[in-house]
Design an enzyme around this catalytic site. Sequence first.
Site, PDB file in Angstrom:
ATOM      1  CE  LYS A  65      42.627  27.376  30.889  1.00 19.91           C
ATOM      2  NZ  LYS A  65      42.520  28.790  31.174  1.00 19.91           N
ATOM      3  N   GLY A 128      44.736  26.469  38.440  1.00 19.71           N
ATOM      4  CA  GLY A 128      45.390  26.437  37.130  1.00 19.71           C
ATOM      5  C   GLY A 128      45.642  27.786  36.479  1.00 19.71           C
TER       6      GLY A 128
HETATM    7  P1  ATR Z   1      42.481  23.336  40.185  1.00 19.96           P
HETATM    8  O1  ATR Z   1      42.889  23.442  41.613  1.00 19.96           O
HETATM    9  O2  ATR Z   1      42.069  21.964  39.761  1.00 19.96           O
HETATM   10  O3  ATR Z   1      43.404  24.007  39.232  1.00 19.96           O
HETATM   11  P2  ATR Z   1      40.824  25.584  39.895  1.00 19.96           P
HETATM   12  O4  ATR Z   1      39.341  25.669  39.668  1.00 19.96           O
HETATM   13  O5  ATR Z   1      41.720  26.170  38.910  1.00 19.96           O
HETATM   14  O6  ATR Z   1      41.093  24.076  40.110  1.00 19.96           O
HETATM   15  O7  ATR Z   1      41.194  26.215  41.316  1.00 19.96           O
HETATM   16  C1  ATR Z   1      40.314  26.282  42.313  1.00 19.96           C
HETATM   17  C2  ATR Z   1      40.817  27.313  43.327  1.00 19.96           C
HETATM   18  O8  ATR Z   1      39.707  27.768  44.108  1.00 19.96           O
HETATM   19  C3  ATR Z   1      41.820  26.738  44.309  1.00 19.96           C
HETATM   20  O9  ATR Z   1      42.710  27.744  44.687  1.00 19.96           O
HETATM   21  C4  ATR Z   1      40.910  26.309  45.460  1.00 19.96           C
HETATM   22  O10 ATR Z   1      41.525  26.225  46.716  1.00 19.96           O
HETATM   23  P3  ATR Z   1      42.143  24.815  47.228  1.00 19.96           P
HETATM   24  O11 ATR Z   1      43.480  24.698  46.559  1.00 19.96           O
HETATM   25  O12 ATR Z   1      42.229  24.972  48.696  1.00 19.96           O
HETATM   26  O13 ATR Z   1      41.178  23.745  46.787  1.00 19.96           O
HETATM   27  C5  ATR Z   1      39.949  27.473  45.486  1.00 19.96           C
HETATM   28  N1  ATR Z   1      38.692  27.141  46.155  1.00 19.96           N
HETATM   29  C6  ATR Z   1      37.673  26.380  45.672  1.00 19.96           C
HETATM   30  N2  ATR Z   1      36.662  26.333  46.559  1.00 19.96           N
HETATM   31  C7  ATR Z   1      37.053  27.080  47.639  1.00 19.96           C
HETATM   32  C8  ATR Z   1      36.450  27.444  48.871  1.00 19.96           C
HETATM   33  N3  ATR Z   1      35.226  27.027  49.198  1.00 19.96           N
HETATM   34  N4  ATR Z   1      37.145  28.233  49.723  1.00 19.96           N
HETATM   35  C9  ATR Z   1      38.365  28.669  49.400  1.00 19.96           C
HETATM   36  N5  ATR Z   1      39.007  28.383  48.244  1.00 19.96           N
HETATM   37  C10 ATR Z   1      38.354  27.594  47.365  1.00 19.96           C
END
Ligand code: ATR
Length: 265
Positions: A65, A128
Amino acid sequence: MKKHLIIGKPISHSLSPQIHNYWFKENNINGSYEKIEPENDELDNIVKQIKEKKIHGINVTVPYKQAVIPFLETLSPTAEKTNSVNTIYNKNGKIHGDNTDVYGFEQSIVNCELDLNDKYAFIFGAGGVVPSIITALTNLKIKKIYLSNRTNEKAEIIKKRFKFIQIIDWGKIKDCDFFINCTSVGLKKGDKINFNLNELSSDKIFYDIIYNPPVTSFLSEANSAGHKIINGRDMFIYQAQRAFNLWHNLTPKIDKNLIRHLFND
Ligand code: ATR
């Protein structure tokens, strides 16, 4: 034949082809809509086909995005504000990017007849979609937004764009009216965010951006504790409706047949 695509990675889960192809049929539009999973270095060539009128419309999902923005010629004010584009088309000869996620979220709230005026919201996550959720909450006149993310640096980046939010350490909670899960936790069974529901008073609203599974552990625990729960289904449907409107200048119907077609219920 008007060609449409959704680009993302992964993309197999996306229901966008189902919803748009259904509306093409309903509205007698000779259109096609497919999902593809390009690499980063293919985005430029895909988006160019909008200029050449080989593709009529593109939807964009995680993780592209933001990544598509350098290849666009004009942006809507909402896309500009959120730095996030989910809908691309040819507007007056230019490759134009818009964001219909903000509308999708807002409309899902309106649909539930929720009044967020003067309420307090707590966002989990800093990925995102979060700038779109913050923008929608602001449009809905929310009083205060708290945000908490596992990786604090990413929360700080969001705060640079939206200075009025307050960051809360991961694992801590505030007694707000409205809790929104914007993390990807819950997509997989057994995944769960650790926070203490017992610290909250009653009658809260819990919203999960995820719509598949329809009830994540975030929603299921909130439901057991007596709070109102909402999943991301309406947000998905309304963002698609607005994208369709931008591409075809008509507002496709959302009714029971559509819901049955998409979700078998
Ligand atoms: P992107 O970060 O590439 O935009 P996203 O899918 O839009 O990807 O965002 C994923 C979100 O889920 C993030 O806020 C991520 O936290 P981090 O910034 O710490 O990575 C969160 N997330 C994913 N897996 C997680 C987990 N096991 N525990 C807590 N937060 C998680």
